[in-house]
Design a protein around this motif. Sequence first.
Motif, PDB file in Angstrom:
ATOM      1  N   ILE A 134      56.631 -90.948  38.051  1.00  0.00           N
ATOM      2  CA  ILE A 134      56.413 -91.264  39.646  1.00  0.00           C
ATOM      3  C   ILE A 134      56.516 -90.131  40.499  1.00  0.00           C
ATOM      4  CG2 ILE A 134      57.980 -92.449  41.407  1.00  0.00           C
ATOM      5  CD1 ILE A 134      58.583 -94.287  38.774  1.00  0.00           C
ATOM      6  N   ASP A 135      57.455 -89.136  40.260  1.00  0.00           N
ATOM      7  CA  ASP A 135      57.513 -88.153  41.135  1.00  0.00           C
ATOM      8  C   ASP A 135      56.289 -87.164  40.974  1.00  0.00           C
ATOM      9  OD1 ASP A 135      60.113 -88.616  41.733  1.00  0.00           O
ATOM     10  OD2 ASP A 135      60.971 -87.423  40.398  1.00  0.00           O
ATOM     11  N   LEU A 136      55.374 -87.066  39.978  1.00  0.00           N
ATOM     12  CA  LEU A 136      54.215 -86.520  39.796  1.00  0.00           C
ATOM     13  C   LEU A 136      53.315 -87.532  40.890  1.00  0.00           C
ATOM     14  CD1 LEU A 136      54.002 -85.296  36.268  1.00  0.00           C
ATOM     15  CD2 LEU A 136      54.095 -84.073  38.388  1.00  0.00           C
ATOM     16  N   VAL A 137      53.253 -88.595  40.768  1.00  0.00           N
ATOM     17  CA  VAL A 137      52.307 -89.591  41.554  1.00  0.00           C
ATOM     18  C   VAL A 137      52.575 -89.331  43.247  1.00  0.00           C
ATOM     19  CG1 VAL A 137      51.599 -91.861  42.127  1.00  0.00           C
ATOM     20  CG2 VAL A 137      51.820 -91.018  39.610  1.00  0.00           C
ATOM     21  N   LEU A 138      53.900 -89.425  43.270  1.00  0.00           N
ATOM     22  CA  LEU A 138      54.360 -89.451  44.797  1.00  0.00           C
ATOM     23  C   LEU A 138      54.179 -88.099  45.437  1.00  0.00           C
ATOM     24  CD1 LEU A 138      57.817 -91.150  44.805  1.00  0.00           C
ATOM     25  CD2 LEU A 138      55.984 -91.838  45.983  1.00  0.00           C
ATOM     26  N   SER A 139      54.369 -86.977  45.003  1.00  0.00           N
ATOM     27  CA  SER A 139      53.988 -85.866  45.243  1.00  0.00           C
ATOM     28  C   SER A 139      52.753 -85.445  45.421  1.00  0.00           C
ATOM     29  CB  SER A 139      54.864 -84.499  44.644  1.00  0.00           C
ATOM     30  OG  SER A 139      54.335 -84.794  43.262  1.00  0.00           O
ATOM     31  N   THR A 140      51.693 -85.855  44.311  1.00  0.00           N
ATOM     32  CA  THR A 140      50.280 -85.499  44.479  1.00  0.00           C
ATOM     33  C   THR A 140      49.627 -86.351  45.317  1.00  0.00           C
ATOM     34  OG1 THR A 140      50.466 -85.019  42.100  1.00  0.00           O
ATOM     35  CG2 THR A 140      48.304 -85.558  43.065  1.00  0.00           C
ATOM     36  N   SER A 141      50.070 -87.495  45.550  1.00  0.00           N
ATOM     37  CA  SER A 141      49.352 -88.462  46.567  1.00  0.00           C
ATOM     38  C   SER A 141      49.545 -88.030  47.821  1.00  0.00           C
ATOM     39  CB  SER A 141      50.220 -90.005  46.603  1.00  0.00           C
ATOM     40  OG  SER A 141      50.092 -90.569  45.427  1.00  0.00           O
TER      41      SER A 141
ATOM     42  N   GLY B 289      56.734-103.171  42.139  1.00  0.00           N
ATOM     43  CA  GLY B 289      56.445-102.587  43.328  1.00  0.00           C
ATOM     44  C   GLY B 289      54.943-102.738  43.745  1.00  0.00           C
ATOM     45  N   VAL B 290      54.026-103.198  42.951  1.00  0.00           N
ATOM     46  CA  VAL B 290      52.745-103.707  43.311  1.00  0.00           C
ATOM     47  C   VAL B 290      52.772-104.843  43.982  1.00  0.00           C
ATOM     48  CG1 VAL B 290      50.557-104.489  42.251  1.00  0.00           C
ATOM     49  CG2 VAL B 290      51.733-102.490  41.313  1.00  0.00           C
ATOM     50  N   LEU B 291      53.556-105.807  43.586  1.00  0.00           N
ATOM     51  CA  LEU B 291      53.791-107.151  44.499  1.00  0.00           C
ATOM     52  C   LEU B 291      54.514-106.828  45.648  1.00  0.00           C
ATOM     53  CD1 LEU B 291      55.056-109.405  41.509  1.00  0.00           C
ATOM     54  CD2 LEU B 291      52.841-109.324  42.628  1.00  0.00           C
ATOM     55  N   TYR B 292      55.377-106.064  45.884  1.00  0.00           N
ATOM     56  CA  TYR B 292      56.160-105.847  47.180  1.00  0.00           C
ATOM     57  C   TYR B 292      55.104-105.061  47.844  1.00  0.00           C
ATOM     58  CZ  TYR B 292      60.653-107.114  45.629  1.00  0.00           C
ATOM     59  OH  TYR B 292      61.886-107.602  44.994  1.00  0.00           O
TER      60      TYR B 292
ATOM     61  N   THR C  63      58.884 -97.582  45.884  1.00  0.00           N
ATOM     62  CA  THR C  63      59.611 -98.825  45.432  1.00  0.00           C
ATOM     63  C   THR C  63      59.958 -99.000  43.909  1.00  0.00           C
ATOM     64  OG1 THR C  63      58.598 -99.852  47.174  1.00  0.00           O
ATOM     65  CG2 THR C  63      59.350-101.359  45.648  1.00  0.00           C
ATOM     66  N   VAL C  64      58.826 -98.544  43.096  1.00  0.00           N
ATOM     67  CA  VAL C  64      59.004 -98.429  41.795  1.00  0.00           C
ATOM     68  C   VAL C  64      60.076 -97.466  41.239  1.00  0.00           C
ATOM     69  CG1 VAL C  64      57.704 -97.702  39.615  1.00  0.00           C
ATOM     70  CG2 VAL C  64      56.718 -98.916  41.174  1.00  0.00           C
ATOM     71  N   GLU C  65      60.388 -96.226  41.872  1.00  0.00           N
ATOM     72  CA  GLU C  65      61.352 -95.279  41.631  1.00  0.00           C
ATOM     73  C   GLU C  65      62.696 -95.992  41.958  1.00  0.00           C
ATOM     74  OE1 GLU C  65      62.526 -90.883  41.978  1.00  0.00           O
ATOM     75  OE2 GLU C  65      60.693 -91.417  43.062  1.00  0.00           O
TER      76      GLU C  65
ATOM     77  N   VAL D  49      53.576-109.447  62.246  1.00  0.00           N
ATOM     78  CA  VAL D  49      53.591-109.775  60.827  1.00  0.00           C
ATOM     79  C   VAL D  49      53.661-108.717  59.844  1.00  0.00           C
ATOM     80  CG1 VAL D  49      52.485-110.887  58.739  1.00  0.00           C
ATOM     81  CG2 VAL D  49      52.607-112.126  60.749  1.00  0.00           C
ATOM     82  N   ASN D  50      52.727-107.600  60.117  1.00  0.00           N
ATOM     83  CA  ASN D  50      52.866-106.356  59.478  1.00  0.00           C
ATOM     84  C   ASN D  50      54.015-105.423  59.631  1.00  0.00           C
ATOM     85  OD1 ASN D  50      50.136-106.978  60.637  1.00  0.00           O
ATOM     86  ND2 ASN D  50      49.618-105.550  58.885  1.00  0.00           N
ATOM     87  N   ASN D  51      54.571-105.500  60.816  1.00  0.00           N
ATOM     88  CA  ASN D  51      55.683-104.700  61.303  1.00  0.00           C
ATOM     89  C   ASN D  51      57.159-105.423  60.610  1.00  0.00           C
ATOM     90  OD1 ASN D  51      54.766-102.458  62.866  1.00  0.00           O
ATOM     91  ND2 ASN D  51      54.850-104.142  64.735  1.00  0.00           N
ATOM     92  N   LEU D  52      57.197-107.010  60.572  1.00  0.00           N
ATOM     93  CA  LEU D  52      58.502-107.454  59.785  1.00  0.00           C
ATOM     94  C   LEU D  52      58.179-107.320  58.258  1.00  0.00           C
ATOM     95  CD1 LEU D  52      58.435-110.846  62.014  1.00  0.00           C
ATOM     96  CD2 LEU D  52      59.946-108.846  62.094  1.00  0.00           C
ATOM     97  N   TYR D  53      56.958-107.520  57.678  1.00  0.00           N
ATOM     98  CA  TYR D  53      57.068-107.114  56.147  1.00  0.00           C
ATOM     99  C   TYR D  53      57.294-106.016  56.060  1.00  0.00           C
ATOM    100  CZ  TYR D  53      55.386-107.669  51.729  1.00  0.00           C
ATOM    101  OH  TYR D  53      55.228-107.753  50.147  1.00  0.00           O
ATOM    102  N   GLY D  54      57.073-105.017  56.661  1.00  0.00           N
ATOM    103  CA  GLY D  54      57.272-103.444  56.227  1.00  0.00           C
ATOM    104  C   GLY D  54      58.724-103.231  56.530  1.00  0.00           C
ATOM    105  N   MET D  55      59.326-103.879  57.510  1.00  0.00           N
ATOM    106  CA  MET D  55      60.732-103.708  57.884  1.00  0.00           C
ATOM    107  C   MET D  55      61.601-104.294  56.617  1.00  0.00           C
ATOM    108  SD  MET D  55      61.067-104.159  61.808  1.00  0.00           S
ATOM    109  CE  MET D  55      63.149-103.919  61.596  1.00  0.00           C
ATOM    110  N   GLY D  56      61.112-105.567  55.980  1.00  0.00           N
ATOM    111  CA  GLY D  56      61.821-106.434  55.121  1.00  0.00           C
ATOM    112  C   GLY D  56      61.860-105.600  53.865  1.00  0.00           C
ATOM    113  N   ILE D  57      60.671-104.883  53.628  1.00  0.00           N
ATOM    114  CA  ILE D  57      60.595-104.053  52.223  1.00  0.00           C
ATOM    115  C   ILE D  57      61.542-102.799  52.206  1.00  0.00           C
ATOM    116  CG2 ILE D  57      58.977-102.644  51.025  1.00  0.00           C
ATOM    117  CD1 ILE D  57      58.649-105.684  50.537  1.00  0.00           C
ATOM    118  N   GLY D  58      61.305-102.374  53.385  1.00  0.00           N
ATOM    119  CA  GLY D  58      62.344-101.216  53.584  1.00  0.00           C
ATOM    120  C   GLY D  58      63.905-101.571  53.635  1.00  0.00           C
ATOM    121  N   LEU D  59      64.146-102.790  53.995  1.00  0.00           N
ATOM    122  CA  LEU D  59      65.779-102.877  53.913  1.00  0.00           C
ATOM    123  C   LEU D  59      66.024-103.242  52.567  1.00  0.00           C
ATOM    124  CD1 LEU D  59      65.951-105.484  57.206  1.00  0.00           C
ATOM    125  CD2 LEU D  59      66.885-102.975  56.716  1.00  0.00           C
ATOM    126  N   LEU D  60      65.012-103.876  51.823  1.00  0.00           N
ATOM    127  CA  LEU D  60      65.296-104.426  50.352  1.00  0.00           C
ATOM    128  C   LEU D  60      65.434-103.055  49.513  1.00  0.00           C
ATOM    129  CD1 LEU D  60      65.214-106.748  48.420  1.00  0.00           C
ATOM    130  CD2 LEU D  60      62.909-105.986  48.056  1.00  0.00           C
TER     131      LEU D  60
END
Length: 317
Positions: free
Chosen positions: A71-78, A154-157, A111-113, A197-208
């Motif tokens: 996961i860390d390799l994917v995150l840093s490389t991305s 993570g994919v579904l979220y 999210t997966v991490e 909708v975009n902002n609320l969904y993004g904030m919801g995932i962040g809070l989760l």
Amino acid sequence: MFTSNNACFVPTSFWLTGIPGLESLHIGLSIPFGSMYLVAVVENVTILLVIRVERRLHQPMYFFLCMLAVIDLVLSTSTMLKLLTIFWFGAWNIGLDACLAQMFFIHCFATVESGIFLAMAFDCYVAICDTLRHTSVLTHEVVGYLGLAALLRGVLYIGPLPLKIRLRLPLYRTQIIAHSYCEHTAVVTLARGDTTVNNLYGMGIGLLVLILHPLAITASYVMIFRAVMGLATPEAKLKTLGTRGSHICAILVFYIPIAVSSLTHRFGHYVPPHIHILLVNFYLLIPPILNPVVYAIHTKQIRERFLHIFKARAQLM
């Protein structure tokens, strides 16, 4: 190439600014960022190789550590590869689909991490509170299912984030993203139209990720701590806490930078943009660098293998 703020158009690409306000320092900034990325790659690849070679490490805790390394390799490389091309070659342009793909990988694997840390907390709980059943509960198959569940979650979220941008926000004021990568909020703020909708969904995932997951992990470790305090001798207590201390350190390394970054973004209106973006990029590099170090300190086999590799390199030089 760029249009006025009153314009409204469908972009085929965006323009990343790198570290806004520090464009003249991009070459200099590439040295620490490039060095840190290289260290992160070497450390995490070494962790994967050590655990693969050392059969004594074929245990749930170290399988989860392998997942963290990937996961860390994917995150840093991305993030780092694009950032370094901006620094070195001025490659600010990024296609719309590439931008959404980068957004998905960064937010999804963060999210997966978080999910892997939740699984590791469960592993710790079973290992300490139900020791006799640990090997029968946390089999290799169960560990694999837990990792797959974290990935699918993570994919579904995160999957809806780029899809909602692609399908609901076709029009934009500008192509310029004042960021070093395609972060969700940075892209959504450029859009024309209703972004609620975009902002609320993004904030919801962040809070989760920032609140519910840490609460579940904390509850698990509270039960673990109570079980440890019930052990007969102080030596047993210290030994048990020491073997699981690396988990706590790794969790803190992950959550503290992301919490500081999120709070700075939401409430730090007086924080200069380049400070915020520098913090975000360091957040994506700190866990990949520190996680292998934390586990090397607490695991004799990993520590010895690291020392062996460094000594071999020193002799070659």
